[in-house]
Design a protein around this motif. Sequence first.
Motif, PDB file in Angstrom:
ATOM      1  N   ILE A 217       0.861  -1.181   0.000  1.00 55.22           N
ATOM      2  CA  ILE A 217       0.000   0.000   0.000  1.00 55.22           C
ATOM      3  C   ILE A 217       0.905   1.241   0.000  1.00 55.22           C
ATOM      4  CG2 ILE A 217      -1.922  -1.217   1.054  1.00 55.22           C
ATOM      5  CD1 ILE A 217      -1.318   0.308   3.676  1.00 55.22           C
ATOM      6  N   GLY A 218       0.286   2.406  -0.198  1.00 48.86           N
ATOM      7  CA  GLY A 218       1.079   3.621  -0.392  1.00 48.86           C
ATOM      8  C   GLY A 218       1.362   4.377   0.899  1.00 48.86           C
ATOM      9  N   ARG A 219       2.254   5.342   0.777  1.00 50.72           N
ATOM     10  CA  ARG A 219       2.603   6.216   1.904  1.00 50.72           C
ATOM     11  C   ARG A 219       1.976   7.599   1.688  1.00 50.72           C
ATOM     12  NH1 ARG A 219       7.518   3.871   0.514  1.00 50.72           N
ATOM     13  NH2 ARG A 219       8.201   5.785  -0.529  1.00 50.72           N
ATOM     14  N   PRO A 220       1.547   8.263   2.753  1.00 49.63           N
ATOM     15  CA  PRO A 220       0.960   9.600   2.612  1.00 49.63           C
ATOM     16  C   PRO A 220       1.874  10.562   1.846  1.00 49.63           C
ATOM     17  CG  PRO A 220       0.680   8.799   4.852  1.00 49.63           C
ATOM     18  CD  PRO A 220       1.533   7.783   4.153  1.00 49.63           C
ATOM     19  N   GLU A 221       3.187  10.423   2.032  1.00 46.77           N
ATOM     20  CA  GLU A 221       4.136  11.329   1.368  1.00 46.77           C
ATOM     21  C   GLU A 221       4.069  11.176  -0.156  1.00 46.77           C
ATOM     22  OE1 GLU A 221       4.945   9.181   3.822  1.00 46.77           O
ATOM     23  OE2 GLU A 221       4.974  10.676   5.435  1.00 46.77           O
ATOM     24  N   GLU A 222       3.696   9.991  -0.620  1.00 45.36           N
ATOM     25  CA  GLU A 222       3.619   9.777  -2.068  1.00 45.36           C
ATOM     26  C   GLU A 222       2.412  10.517  -2.669  1.00 45.36           C
ATOM     27  OE1 GLU A 222       5.754   5.506  -2.751  1.00 45.36           O
ATOM     28  OE2 GLU A 222       3.938   5.457  -1.542  1.00 45.36           O
ATOM     29  N   VAL A 223       1.363  10.660  -1.879  1.00 47.83           N
ATOM     30  CA  VAL A 223       0.211  11.450  -2.330  1.00 47.83           C
ATOM     31  C   VAL A 223       0.553  12.939  -2.229  1.00 47.83           C
ATOM     32  CG1 VAL A 223      -2.245  11.887  -2.002  1.00 47.83           C
ATOM     33  CG2 VAL A 223      -1.319   9.617  -1.506  1.00 47.83           C
ATOM     34  N   ALA A 224       1.261  13.298  -1.169  1.00 48.01           N
ATOM     35  CA  ALA A 224       1.634  14.711  -0.965  1.00 48.01           C
ATOM     36  C   ALA A 224       2.476  15.228  -2.126  1.00 48.01           C
ATOM     37  CB  ALA A 224       2.401  14.859   0.349  1.00 48.01           C
ATOM     38  N   GLU A 225       3.335  14.389  -2.649  1.00 47.11           N
ATOM     39  CA  GLU A 225       4.186  14.790  -3.777  1.00 47.11           C
ATOM     40  C   GLU A 225       3.333  15.157  -4.992  1.00 47.11           C
ATOM     41  OE1 GLU A 225       7.444  15.974  -5.621  1.00 47.11           O
ATOM     42  OE2 GLU A 225       7.369  15.380  -3.514  1.00 47.11           O
ATOM     43  N   ALA A 226       2.269  14.400  -5.220  1.00 48.99           N
ATOM     44  CA  ALA A 226       1.355  14.702  -6.335  1.00 48.99           C
ATOM     45  C   ALA A 226       0.649  16.031  -6.094  1.00 48.99           C
ATOM     46  CB  ALA A 226       0.331  13.574  -6.483  1.00 48.99           C
ATOM     47  N   ALA A 227       0.283  16.283  -4.846  1.00 48.94           N
ATOM     48  CA  ALA A 227      -0.414  17.540  -4.515  1.00 48.94           C
ATOM     49  C   ALA A 227       0.523  18.736  -4.706  1.00 48.94           C
ATOM     50  CB  ALA A 227      -0.935  17.489  -3.083  1.00 48.94           C
ATOM     51  N   VAL A 228       1.774  18.586  -4.305  1.00 51.63           N
ATOM     52  CA  VAL A 228       2.740  19.680  -4.489  1.00 51.63           C
ATOM     53  C   VAL A 228       2.874  19.986  -5.976  1.00 51.63           C
ATOM     54  CG1 VAL A 228       5.198  20.304  -4.350  1.00 51.63           C
ATOM     55  CG2 VAL A 228       4.040  19.317  -2.357  1.00 51.63           C
ATOM     56  N   TYR A 229       2.988  18.942  -6.782  1.00 48.49           N
ATOM     57  CA  TYR A 229       3.097  19.155  -8.233  1.00 48.49           C
ATOM     58  C   TYR A 229       1.886  19.922  -8.767  1.00 48.49           C
ATOM     59  CZ  TYR A 229       2.588  18.378 -13.185  1.00 48.49           C
ATOM     60  OH  TYR A 229       2.366  18.588 -14.515  1.00 48.49           O
ATOM     61  N   LEU A 230       0.678  19.451  -8.441  1.00 44.36           N
ATOM     62  CA  LEU A 230      -0.532  20.093  -8.983  1.00 44.36           C
ATOM     63  C   LEU A 230      -0.688  21.529  -8.490  1.00 44.36           C
ATOM     64  CD1 LEU A 230      -3.087  17.137  -8.773  1.00 44.36           C
ATOM     65  CD2 LEU A 230      -2.073  18.110 -10.854  1.00 44.36           C
ATOM     66  N   SER A 232       1.842  23.535  -7.887  1.00 46.21           N
ATOM     67  CA  SER A 232       2.982  24.357  -8.297  1.00 46.21           C
ATOM     68  C   SER A 232       2.798  24.930  -9.696  1.00 46.21           C
ATOM     69  CB  SER A 232       4.261  23.505  -8.280  1.00 46.21           C
ATOM     70  OG  SER A 232       4.267  22.634  -9.397  1.00 46.21           O
ATOM     71  N   ASP A 233       3.601  25.934 -10.001  1.00 48.59           N
ATOM     72  CA  ASP A 233       3.528  26.553 -11.333  1.00 48.59           C
ATOM     73  C   ASP A 233       3.966  25.562 -12.419  1.00 48.59           C
ATOM     74  OD1 ASP A 233       2.658  28.807 -10.073  1.00 48.59           O
ATOM     75  OD2 ASP A 233       4.610  29.798 -10.049  1.00 48.59           O
ATOM     76  N   ALA A 234       4.692  24.519 -12.043  1.00 51.59           N
ATOM     77  CA  ALA A 234       5.097  23.504 -13.021  1.00 51.59           C
ATOM     78  C   ALA A 234       3.878  22.821 -13.645  1.00 51.59           C
ATOM     79  CB  ALA A 234       5.996  22.459 -12.359  1.00 51.59           C
ATOM     80  N   ALA A 235       2.752  22.861 -12.925  1.00 52.72           N
ATOM     81  CA  ALA A 235       1.515  22.252 -13.438  1.00 52.72           C
ATOM     82  C   ALA A 235       0.586  23.310 -14.034  1.00 52.72           C
ATOM     83  CB  ALA A 235       0.804  21.502 -12.313  1.00 52.72           C
ATOM     84  N   GLY A 236       1.161  24.416 -14.467  1.00 52.58           N
ATOM     85  CA  GLY A 236       0.361  25.545 -14.947  1.00 52.58           C
ATOM     86  C   GLY A 236      -0.569  25.223 -16.109  1.00 52.58           C
ATOM     87  N   PHE A 237      -0.279  24.153 -16.849  1.00 53.90           N
ATOM     88  CA  PHE A 237      -1.121  23.789 -18.005  1.00 53.90           C
ATOM     89  C   PHE A 237      -1.948  22.542 -17.697  1.00 53.90           C
ATOM     90  CE2 PHE A 237      -1.479  22.775 -22.739  1.00 53.90           C
ATOM     91  CZ  PHE A 237      -2.272  23.888 -23.015  1.00 53.90           C
ATOM     92  N   THR A 238      -1.947  22.146 -16.420  1.00 54.88           N
ATOM     93  CA  THR A 238      -2.637  20.913 -16.027  1.00 54.88           C
ATOM     94  C   THR A 238      -3.903  21.256 -15.261  1.00 54.88           C
ATOM     95  OG1 THR A 238      -0.537  19.744 -15.903  1.00 54.88           O
ATOM     96  CG2 THR A 238      -2.388  18.745 -14.751  1.00 54.88           C
ATOM     97  N   THR A 239      -5.034  21.022 -15.853  1.00 52.42           N
ATOM     98  CA  THR A 239      -6.307  21.295 -15.163  1.00 52.42           C
ATOM     99  C   THR A 239      -7.373  20.332 -15.664  1.00 52.42           C
ATOM    100  OG1 THR A 239      -7.809  23.046 -14.453  1.00 52.42           O
ATOM    101  CG2 THR A 239      -7.146  23.102 -16.794  1.00 52.42           C
ATOM    102  N   GLY A 240      -8.287  19.995 -14.767  1.00 54.39           N
ATOM    103  CA  GLY A 240      -9.393  19.108 -15.124  1.00 54.39           C
ATOM    104  C   GLY A 240      -9.013  17.641 -15.119  1.00 54.39           C
ATOM    105  N   ILE A 241      -7.870  17.320 -14.527  1.00 58.27           N
ATOM    106  CA  ILE A 241      -7.471  15.904 -14.512  1.00 58.27           C
ATOM    107  C   ILE A 241      -7.705  15.271 -13.139  1.00 58.27           C
ATOM    108  CG2 ILE A 241      -5.660  16.311 -16.242  1.00 58.27           C
ATOM    109  CD1 ILE A 241      -3.682  15.482 -13.804  1.00 58.27           C
ATOM    110  N   ASP A 242      -7.714  13.960 -13.152  1.00 57.31           N
ATOM    111  CA  ASP A 242      -7.648  13.191 -11.912  1.00 57.31           C
ATOM    112  C   ASP A 242      -6.343  12.411 -11.947  1.00 57.31           C
ATOM    113  OD1 ASP A 242      -8.911  11.954  -9.443  1.00 57.31           O
ATOM    114  OD2 ASP A 242      -8.439  10.181 -10.641  1.00 57.31           O
TER     115      ASP A 242
END
Length: 260
Positions: A217-230, A232-242
């Motif tokens: 099973i996963g670790r909370p930190e692995e989900v947190a990393e995805a949240a930081v990405y979304l 951040s400005d690095a995800a500036g063109f990423t919207t409407g995804i799951d």
Amino acid sequence: MGRLDGKTAIITGAAAGIGNAIATAMAREGAHVFMGDIDDAAGRAAEAVIRASGSMATYAHCDVSVEQDIANLVERAGKTGHIDILVNNAAIAIGGMPLHEMTDEQWHRLIAVNLTSVFRGTKHVLPYMLAQKSGSVISMASAQGHIGLDGWTAYAGAKGAVMSMMRQLAVEFGPHNIRFNSISPGTINTPMNEQVIRELGDHVARAWVKMHPIGRIGRPEEVAEAAVYLASDAAGFTTGIDLRVDGGLTAAPRYVPDLV
Ligand SMILES: NC(=O)c1ccc[n+]([C@@H]2O[C@H](COP(=O)([O-])OP(=O)(O)OC[C@H]3O[C@@H](n4cnc5c(N)ncnc54)[C@H](O)[C@@H]3O)[C@@H](O)[C@H]2O)c1
């Protein structure tokens, strides 16, 4: 330089589990994190840990089923002059029973905490994000919003609705440069799941491992990393995804026989 330097972030359900990992990671990346929860002792302890590491954290009591609590948390964060990130994370697990054994009271409680909270949190940050013409809203969905698991219809229904709302909002507010995404974790090692194991038994934990092709099973930190990405400005063109952070759970058939 942190990936979220200078940003203000609100995270609900931030005292424990995934929400706490997200608050910790976002603070480490330079955000001032405003943490809401109903467990004030754990929330204040989590705030102290983040502050001790030299990052910015403010804890406030916030029951996401109470609109005024959400309004207060948002107002407090807004005093920084901007609200850049909202993470609708708080949720409860009521399930493990066939639908006809679920009471109306259980249904309404689950919908209030897991779904109406997303409406209210988003509603209260939108005026800030519209005024500043930027923002990132991230809502915690679940693998359960993608696949079926006996006994969890109400939870899955709420998570499916959360995903659908984020897609809709991405379309509606894209022209204002406000991004909306959801994250669907697989099974993550958090207090929520410790509670499920306590209530339903150890065999559930063994089944969970089998259900994830990655073999754990996963670790909370692995989900947190995805949240930081979304966020951040690095995800500036990423919207409407799951974004699925699920160890392959939703890519696999549910029961995997020992064939080799
Ligand atoms: N753990 C998993 O395997 C898993 C899988 C998929 C999705 N999720 C989702 O991730 C999110 C976090 O889950 P978790 O496992 O970290 O949960 P958790 O139960 O471990 O922690 C949730 C936190 O939310 C708080 N909380 C509960 N009710 C609240 C309320 N009414 N208002 C404000 N705070 C409240 C709790 O006090 C706790 O600090 C949830 O949206 C959950 O549905 C979790």
